[in-house]
Design an enzyme around this catalytic site. Sequence first.
Site, PDB file in Angstrom:
ATOM      1  N   ALA A  46       0.838  -1.205   0.000  1.00 20.80           N
ATOM      2  CA  ALA A  46       0.000   0.000   0.000  1.00 20.80           C
ATOM      3  C   ALA A  46       0.877   1.261   0.000  1.00 20.80           C
ATOM      4  CB  ALA A  46      -0.911  -0.001   1.215  1.00 20.80           C
ATOM      5  N   ASP A  47       1.970   1.224   0.773  1.00 15.45           N
ATOM      6  CA  ASP A  47       2.847   2.394   0.797  1.00 15.45           C
ATOM      7  C   ASP A  47       3.534   2.582  -0.555  1.00 15.45           C
ATOM      8  OD1 ASP A  47       2.139   2.941   3.329  1.00 15.45           O
ATOM      9  OD2 ASP A  47       3.877   2.018   4.276  1.00 15.45           O
ATOM     10  N   TYR A  48       3.889   1.458  -1.175  1.00 15.34           N
ATOM     11  CA  TYR A  48       4.518   1.528  -2.491  1.00 15.34           C
ATOM     12  C   TYR A  48       3.530   2.134  -3.501  1.00 15.34           C
ATOM     13  CZ  TYR A  48       6.639  -0.073  -6.866  1.00 15.34           C
ATOM     14  OH  TYR A  48       7.177  -0.122  -8.121  1.00 15.34           O
ATOM     15  N   ASP A  49       2.266   1.638  -3.438  1.00  9.83           N
ATOM     16  CA  ASP A  49       1.250   2.175  -4.345  1.00  9.83           C
ATOM     17  C   ASP A  49       1.051   3.663  -4.118  1.00  9.83           C
ATOM     18  OD1 ASP A  49       0.914  -0.246  -5.447  1.00  9.83           O
ATOM     19  OD2 ASP A  49      -0.898  -0.772  -4.327  1.00  9.83           O
ATOM     20  N   LEU A  95     -12.714 -15.556  -7.744  1.00  9.32           N
ATOM     21  CA  LEU A  95     -13.891 -16.076  -7.055  1.00  9.32           C
ATOM     22  C   LEU A  95     -14.699 -14.936  -6.461  1.00  9.32           C
ATOM     23  CD1 LEU A  95     -12.130 -18.951  -5.085  1.00  9.32           C
ATOM     24  CD2 LEU A  95     -13.761 -19.232  -6.944  1.00  9.32           C
ATOM     25  N   GLU A 128     -12.795 -26.297   1.022  1.00 10.14           N
ATOM     26  CA  GLU A 128     -11.344 -26.420   1.201  1.00 10.14           C
ATOM     27  C   GLU A 128     -10.769 -25.060   1.556  1.00 10.14           C
ATOM     28  OE1 GLU A 128     -11.575 -27.184  -3.063  1.00 10.14           O
ATOM     29  OE2 GLU A 128      -9.605 -26.253  -3.244  1.00 10.14           O
ATOM     30  N   LYS A 130      -8.851 -21.565   1.493  1.00 11.88           N
ATOM     31  CA  LYS A 130      -8.389 -20.637   0.448  1.00 11.88           C
ATOM     32  C   LYS A 130      -6.964 -20.249   0.833  1.00 11.88           C
ATOM     33  CE  LYS A 130      -9.782 -16.635  -2.254  1.00 11.88           C
ATOM     34  NZ  LYS A 130      -8.620 -15.776  -2.183  1.00 11.88           N
ATOM     35  N   ASP A 132      -3.452 -18.461   0.892  1.00  8.33           N
ATOM     36  CA  ASP A 132      -3.042 -17.082   0.612  1.00  8.33           C
ATOM     37  C   ASP A 132      -1.668 -17.085  -0.053  1.00  8.33           C
ATOM     38  OD1 ASP A 132      -3.224 -14.387   0.533  1.00  8.33           O
ATOM     39  OD2 ASP A 132      -2.895 -14.059   2.678  1.00  8.33           O
ATOM     40  N   ARG A 151      -0.925 -16.056 -13.033  1.00  7.66           N
ATOM     41  CA  ARG A 151      -2.271 -15.666 -13.435  1.00  7.66           C
ATOM     42  C   ARG A 151      -2.259 -14.431 -14.336  1.00  7.66           C
ATOM     43  NH1 ARG A 151      -6.408 -12.509 -11.001  1.00  7.66           N
ATOM     44  NH2 ARG A 151      -8.453 -13.285 -11.604  1.00  7.66           N
ATOM     45  N   GLU A 187      -2.004 -23.270  -6.023  1.00  3.07           N
ATOM     46  CA  GLU A 187      -1.435 -22.112  -5.335  1.00  3.07           C
ATOM     47  C   GLU A 187       0.007 -22.371  -4.915  1.00  3.07           C
ATOM     48  OE1 GLU A 187      -3.803 -19.893  -5.292  1.00  3.07           O
ATOM     49  OE2 GLU A 187      -3.270 -18.328  -3.835  1.00  3.07           O
ATOM     50  N   TYR A 239      -5.436 -27.563  -6.890  1.00  2.53           N
ATOM     51  CA  TYR A 239      -6.866 -27.552  -6.558  1.00  2.53           C
ATOM     52  C   TYR A 239      -7.792 -27.290  -7.743  1.00  2.53           C
ATOM     53  CZ  TYR A 239      -5.865 -22.509  -6.253  1.00  2.53           C
ATOM     54  OH  TYR A 239      -5.448 -21.237  -6.516  1.00  2.53           O
ATOM     55  N   LYS A 303     -17.134 -25.382  -3.745  1.00  2.00           N
ATOM     56  CA  LYS A 303     -17.312 -25.619  -5.184  1.00  2.00           C
ATOM     57  C   LYS A 303     -18.372 -26.698  -5.384  1.00  2.00           C
ATOM     58  CE  LYS A 303     -12.384 -24.737  -5.808  1.00  2.00           C
ATOM     59  NZ  LYS A 303     -11.042 -25.333  -5.954  1.00  2.00           N
ATOM     60  N   LYS A 327     -14.932 -15.729   3.062  1.00  2.00           N
ATOM     61  CA  LYS A 327     -13.740 -15.101   3.636  1.00  2.00           C
ATOM     62  C   LYS A 327     -13.807 -15.049   5.160  1.00  2.00           C
ATOM     63  CE  LYS A 327     -10.997 -13.324   1.187  1.00  2.00           C
ATOM     64  NZ  LYS A 327     -10.884 -12.275   0.203  1.00  2.00           N
ATOM     65  N   CYS A 432     -27.228  20.189  -2.254  1.00  2.00           N
ATOM     66  CA  CYS A 432     -25.946  19.729  -2.782  1.00  2.00           C
ATOM     67  C   CYS A 432     -24.847  20.665  -2.279  1.00  2.00           C
ATOM     68  CB  CYS A 432     -26.006  19.727  -4.300  1.00  2.00           C
ATOM     69  SG  CYS A 432     -24.408  19.420  -5.058  1.00  2.00           S
ATOM     70  N   CYS A 435     -23.381  22.610  -5.668  1.00  3.11           N
ATOM     71  CA  CYS A 435     -24.122  23.586  -6.475  1.00  3.11           C
ATOM     72  C   CYS A 435     -25.291  24.209  -5.721  1.00  3.11           C
ATOM     73  CB  CYS A 435     -24.603  22.964  -7.782  1.00  3.11           C
ATOM     74  SG  CYS A 435     -25.952  21.812  -7.570  1.00  3.11           S
ATOM     75  N   CYS A 456     -28.284  15.047  -5.698  1.00  2.00           N
ATOM     76  CA  CYS A 456     -28.424  16.411  -6.183  1.00  2.00           C
ATOM     77  C   CYS A 456     -29.360  16.359  -7.378  1.00  2.00           C
ATOM     78  CB  CYS A 456     -27.050  16.937  -6.595  1.00  2.00           C
ATOM     79  SG  CYS A 456     -27.145  18.403  -7.612  1.00  2.00           S
ATOM     80  N   CYS A 462     -24.818  21.077 -12.036  1.00  2.00           N
ATOM     81  CA  CYS A 462     -23.948  20.810 -10.890  1.00  2.00           C
ATOM     82  C   CYS A 462     -22.511  20.556 -11.355  1.00  2.00           C
ATOM     83  CB  CYS A 462     -24.469  19.603 -10.118  1.00  2.00           C
ATOM     84  SG  CYS A 462     -23.413  19.190  -8.722  1.00  2.00           S
TER      85      CYS A 462
END
Length: 714
Positions: A46-49, A95, A128, A130, A132, A151, A187, A239, A303, A327, A432, A435, A456, A462
């Site tokens: 996230a910091d890189y992004d 999925l 089954e 998931k 990571d 992928r 995976e 899988y 599944k 999840k 709004c 406007c 609005c 607007c």
Amino acid sequence: MMSAKSIPVEELDEQQARLELARLAAEILTHDRHYHTDDAPVISDADYDALKNRNRAIEEQFPALKRKDSPSEHVGGAVQDRFEKIAHRVAMLSLDNAFSDEDVIEFVDRVRRFLKMPADAPLAFTAEPKIDGLSLALRYEKGHLVSAATRGDGSVGENVTANARTIRDIPKALKGDAPDVFEVRGEVYLAKADFLELNRRQEAEGKQTYVNPRNTAAGSLRQLDASITASRPLRFFAYAWGDASVLPATTQMGVVAQFEKWGFEINPLMARFETVEGLIEQYRRIEAERASLAYDIDGVVYKVDDLALQARLGFVSRSPRWAIAHKFPAETATTLIEDIEIQVGRTGALSPVARLEPVTVGGVVVSNATLHNEDYIAGIGSDGQPIREGRDLRIGDTVTIYRAGDVIPKVLDVDLSRRPADSKPYLFPQTCPVCGSPATREINEKTGRMDSVRRCTNGLVCPAQAVEKLKHFVSRNAFDIDGFGAKQAEAFYHAGLVKNPAEIFTLQQRDDASELQKLKNRDGWGEQSATKLFEAIEASKVIDLHRFIFALGIRHVGEGNAKILARVYHSARGFVDAMTAARNAEGDAWSDLVNIDGIGPTVAHALVEFFGEPHNAAIVEELLVHVQPNDAEQVAADSAFAGKTIVFTGSLERMSRDEAKAMAERLGAKTAGSVSKKTDLVVAGPGAGSKRQKAIDLGVEVIDEDEWFTRIGS
Ligand code: IVH
């Protein structure tokens, strides 16, 4: 002096922007090296992004300052371009998610409805963990591993064959009899203990430690030097599968059992259940074991076990109808609502956003959370029932927030014991904030209740809506004009240069004729960047029809619906004319529209309303003077049903109406709900009445369900 690093992009002057771009280029390059070459990221994804986003935002604001070595040019790090590409013969899908037991019950009901199966008919599912990690497709020809692909975007992945060969769980040759072609999918992951050991070693050698097992597994697999991959103890669970000349079994369980015989590791927690209660119990068991498992998991995948049923269920957009990922609950954190701000979206919706005291949730700093709408703030759910036991949210409140996947964080609950004594209920604006026009809540036609979203009412004047529409029009999945991003949309709008999408295409002509300030003389622009922009606008004029439709920003018409509409109406002219004609609620155009599988009345109304507004219709016509959308391709053109319009009527006995329609559409046909001159074929089951008669009157061919199956060859 304040360092440029902490100045918001909008407030940077040219000199600061130049320095910031130089600093960001160097910093991003360093992180790319940590990640890809040393495989030792020192900051979170996230910091890189955030660094990349800031860089891109500055470039959008100051296109002329874009550096030759701009980090925006190497998407996601250099590695992706260094591997050869492999096109997946069978797409690698993702999925859908379920977050609650109710979601799982609804999933099972949906499957039954689609298959027209009574509630008591046997229907088995597998459950089954998931895993990571990252998915990998392994192609075996005559039992020998010939290629391994990541992928990627689902259609095209990276060729990591040499690296995959170093993973000990991946057999180079299948044991026993093997089909001519078989692509095993599964995976790649790093066990928790191996991850910790790797970090201990890194630390002992005074090197950077890694962030998490998944990231490290991904970095390790995508090494150009396969000996580095070999030094990492990567593992693999099989899988799923892709391209296959023949299937070794007729059930999910059966194929996975064959994987084990071929020499793969399969997950020992995979089991088969015949009731939804069984699935949910298995979810609880796996959740309880989660911490003691040797590897990270983030949910449980269910599944449909029977492969013939999987084939009938098929896919919706990028996910199979026959599977879902349940999840585990997302991570939470406690923080303070410092303020509530209202954003006005493209369709005029007033969206409240909580500004939070920054807090870390699952390794990511969060400072905003969506509050959805005014009912949500007041403690009322979209079904009119209380949420949070009716507790409202106020500025100054202490709240629990959570983050599921990559979505915007949400507020889970509020701690009333920590509410300041002088706090007041939040008053949602009735006008709004941009406007000043009245903002109202419509009656939802489906539920008869008041819509939870306040909008609005003055879409035409607007500025917030106009700017958002423009941003949407140029966004990545719409016109995607290089050098014309959200920032330019805003700047051009406020400078009066581009007030609506059609004006983008007259910008150069107006600029050429202009006696006012030319673009190249404006702040942040120059000769070169202005020329580049005009070239990019020119290039964007050739566009696929579905992107064009999506770009219009019509309510309820996202990418999925835009694709359906493009496929059905084929050309821009055909689409626009049909939408205009559909205003007549008695006519064929309306019934054709509302009966398109996947469209329905809400979307149909939104389309008719959009084209019924003369201002919109005029802009679309003007756009079509400049832009030539490519006609949509006919799918499955070699099927006898490609391009044909089919109506199903009466009760079908062998499948649900939805399944019949999905099947016809897979063959490239269009399905409609009413019979007209344009209908090519009517499939009539018992009880068919007026539609069959109308077909006979119009001379349209009518067949029964058995004949339909004979013709489609099943
Ligand atoms: S089945 C057509 N099973 O989850 C569906 N996926 O969001 C094929 N994943 O990209 C996927 N464990 O990387 C399946 N037991 C499991 C999985 C699993 C992890 C990942 C996979 C996929 C993503 C789907």
